[in-house]
Structure formats: structure tokens, C-alpha cells
Design a protein around this motif. Structure first.
Motif, short mmCIF file in Angstrom:
data_model
loop_
_atom_site.label_atom_id
_atom_site.label_comp_id
_atom_site.label_asym_id
_atom_site.label_seq_id
_atom_site.Cartn_x
_atom_site.Cartn_y
_atom_site.Cartn_z
N PHE A 270 -19.84 -36.19 0.70
CA PHE A 270 -21.15 -36.03 0.07
C PHE A 270 -21.06 -36.24 -1.43
N GLN A 273 -21.01 -39.73 -2.20
CA GLN A 273 -22.15 -40.47 -1.62
C GLN A 273 -21.66 -41.63 -0.75
N HIS A 301 -27.72 -31.85 1.74
CA HIS A 301 -27.74 -33.20 1.15
C HIS A 301 -28.72 -34.12 1.88
#
Ligand code: MG
Length: 387
Positions: A270, A273, A301
């Protein structure tokens, strides 16, 4: 309540198209006569099948005398005990997974509630499944389309196909570049499935980390109009920054996670990304409670979770409890359509799978038990059964 013993048995038999059908089961015994059974992965082809069992038995002394109600405390105790021995990696994290699931089974049985109640209740009764179809009967696009339609006829709302290993125009066995011939073939396979099932059924594609960076980006871009549910592991799991480059270069949904373990490795995904969907294997990634933590972290997220699953009915039901208890559940894998004895191995409310869903058990604990007779007949490689 106190834990009095911990045992493990390796059960199953390799079956084609199954994604792996030999599993390690952990049984935890207590002084009140309640036992819990948890399932975990036995390891891939590189393992003997007994590495996870050995790790479980190595943790036995740390478990005896503990109160099984302290699930999270026990998990941290074992995880920290193994930190300098590779606790976040196989086989120790597989062992922790099976133990954690067995403890949830015990506590659910002791309280008379299904496991999802221990996780805060459920968002849904039925867990949506996608059918892992592996490959076509041959390498023709038409055979991929035909196989997809058979799964759709069985009621599955999504299908997944593998597009690596085609061998069409491979430069050599070690190079991961998709040359023009192989790239064209792979794209043709994906197009054929989409054409067969239309846009009413979702389609995921798995690459098993067998492509390199330029090939992954070219493939992801080429299939953008086909609106995939996800493109899975276009790169190997070990370089998260490289996967982030693929994700940044395409509108195709990028998925990874079956080779990531614990919340810490998902946290890295996360933070960098690197993906749009995660697919932890809940028989590998840390267990029921860790699976919930990973799902909640993803939810923060705005990322959905679609667990990888090649488990027996027992391990699959454990995953269903977790997926019932989180809002961001997307799909759960079903990979056992080609295992003739899959349902027979376990007792519980049958059929376990119908019309493309698995209904979350209402029975106390995980709600699925090994069938002793069938399990004994499937002991792996001379292993012994629980006492
Ligand atoms: Mg995969």
C-alpha cells in the motif's frame, strides 16, 4: 482453559488443475476436551510437504499451558519467538496460520458461536467465488472460451485463467520477455475468453510472476479495453517497486498478494501504491485474525480483497468467516472443481459450494471438520493421523 497438546497431519493427494491439494492440518487439544482444527499450506513444489508440520511441532512447547482464548497474545508470542528465524516467511508463518485457525475453532466451539462472530459479525451470508480455470483443454483460444463457459454454467460470476507457460515463441526457459509471437498469443487467449463470456461475467488473468517489466506493461496496456477484474502477479512478488511501475503505467487493475505474508508485507504494497486489489492466501498469510487485519488495512486504502484459495473445505470455510466479516470483500478463489474427493474430505453442511457461492457456516467454530475415515485414507507420503 489450557492447551494440553498440539499435533499436525499432512493430508491430500496431488491432483491436476488443483493449484495444490496436499494440506497441513493442526489440531490443538485442551484440558476441557474441546479440540480445534486449523488448516495451512504445506508449501509449494520446493517443499517436501513436511516443512510446515515440522515448524508446527517446533512451536508445541510454547503453546502447552497457554489459555487458547488469548489468540492474539499467543500469535504474537510465536511470531516474536521466530523473528530471527524468518517468522514472516514460510514455513513458520504457515505454521502460525494453522495454529491461529485452530485456536479460533476452539474459542468458537467453547462459546457456541461461529468464528465470524469473534470478528465482529458479518456483512454477508454468501461468499462469492470465482472459478480458477487454469488453462484451456489445449492452447487454442477456442478451448479457453469453452472452459470459461462451463464455469459460467455452474453459476460462477467470475473466472480466472493462467496465461503464462504457453510456450508460444518463448525465447528460452529463463528469459521472461514476451516476444511478439508469445505476446500476440497471450492477448488472443484473453480476448477469446472475454468474447465467450461477454461483460456480464468478470474475468481475472494470472501471470504467476513469469513476465518481465516491459512485457508486463505492454500486456497490461494491451488488455485495457477488456476490463479485467484484475491482472495477477504480472511480475514476481519480491520487487514491490517494480510492480508499482506497472500499476502506474496502465488502467488495467493490478493484483498481487498470494506470496506476501502478514500485515507488514501488505503495508509495503500500500505504501508503494503497487496494486489495486490484494489476494492474500489465508492459509499462508498469518491466519484468521491476521487475515482480518490485512483486510482492514486494505479497506483503509479503499482497496478490495480477493483471497487466493487452494484449500480443503475446512481452510476455505475459515477464509469465508474472514470474508464475511469485512466490507471490502470482492471474490474468493475456488480451485477444487477438478478434485473428485474434495467434499468427501470434510464433514459439514453440504454442498459446500453451489451456484458460485459458499455459505458461511452457522455452526460453532469454523463449522467444518475433517472426516476421519477419508482423511486417514489420504495421509500424505506415509504420515500418521492425529491420536
Ligand atoms: Mg496466482
Amino acid at each position: 482453559m489450557k492447551i494440553t497438546d498440539v499435533q499436525a497431519s499432512v493430508i491430500g493427494r496431488p491432483e491436476p488443475d488443483s493449484g495444490g491439494s496436499v494440506w497441513t492440518f493442526v489440531r490443538v487439544y485442551t484440558d476441557e476436551g474441546i479440540t480445534g482444527t486449523g488448516e495451512c499450506n504445506s508449501g509449494g513444489p520446493g517443499f517436501s510437504g513436511f516443512a510446515t508440520k515440522q515448524a508446527i511441532l517446533a512451536l508445541r512447547e510454547l503453546l502447552i499451558g497457554e489459555d487458547p482464548f488469548n489468540i492474539n497474545r499467543i500469535y504474537e508470542k510465536l511470531r516474536r519467538a521466530g523473528r530471527y528465524g524468518g517468522a514472516s516467511n514460510a514455513p513458520l508463518i504457515f505454521a502460525l496460520t494453522g495454529i491461529d485457525n485452530a485456536l479460533h475453532d476452539i474459542v468458537g466451539k467453547a462459546l457456541g458461536v461461529p468464528v465470524y462472530q469473534l470478528l465482529g459479525g458479518k456483512f454477508r451470508d454468501d461468499i462469492r467465488l470465482y472459478a480458477d480455470c487454469h488453462f484451456g483443454e489445449d492452447e487454442s483460444p477456442a478451448s479457453f472460451g469453452d472452459k470459461a463457459l462451463r464455469a459460467v454454467d455452474e453459476g460462477f460470476g467470475a473466472v480466472k485463467f493462467d496465461v503464462d507457460f504457453t510456450g508460444h515463441g518463448k525465447l528460452d526457459a529463463w528469459n521472461w520477455t514476451l516476444g511478439a509471437q508469445e505476446m500476440t498469443h497471450v492477448i488472443g487467449l484473453i480476448e477469446a475468453v472475454r468474447e465467450a463470456i461477454g461483460f456480464e461475467v468478470d474475468l481475472a488473468i494470472d501471470c504467476h510472476g513469469h513476465f518481465d517489466l516491459p512485457s508486463a506493461i505492454t500486456l497490461a496496456r494491451a488488455v485495457e479495453p477488456l476490463r479485467l477484474l484484475w491482472l495477477e502477479e504480472p511480475l514476481p512478488a519480491e520487487n514491490v517497486a517494480a510492480l508499482a511501475q506497472v500499476r502506474a503505467a496502465t488502467s488495467t487493475i493490478i493484483c498481487t498478494g498470494e506470496n506476501q505474508y502478514t500485515r507488514f508485507e501488505f503495508l509495503e504494497l500500500f505504501a508503494r501504491q503497487a496494486c489495486d486489489v490484494i489476494m492474500p492466501d489465508l492459509a499462508k498469510a498469518g491466519g484468521i485474525a491476521e487475515g482480518k487485519r490485512i483486510a482492514d488495512l486494505a479497506d483503509a486504502h479503499y482497496i478490495p480483497i480477493a483471497p487466493h484459495n487452494v484449500s480443503s473445505p475446512l481452510g476455505m470455510m475459515a477464509a469465508c468467516h474472514v470474508m464475511a466479516a469485512v466490507p471490502n470483500f470482492l471474490f474468493l478463489e475456488f480451485h477444487a472443481r477438478s478434485i473428485p474427493w474434495w467434499s468427501d474430505l470434510c464433514d459439514g453442511e453440504k454442498p459446500f459450494v453451489r451456484d458460485g457461492v459458499m455459505t458461511v457456516s452457522q455452526a460453532p467454530g469454523i463449522g467444518v471438520e475433517l472426516n476421519d475415515e477419508v482423511a486417514r485414507s489420504l495421509l500424505w507420503n506415509g504420515d500418521s493421523y492425529f491420536d
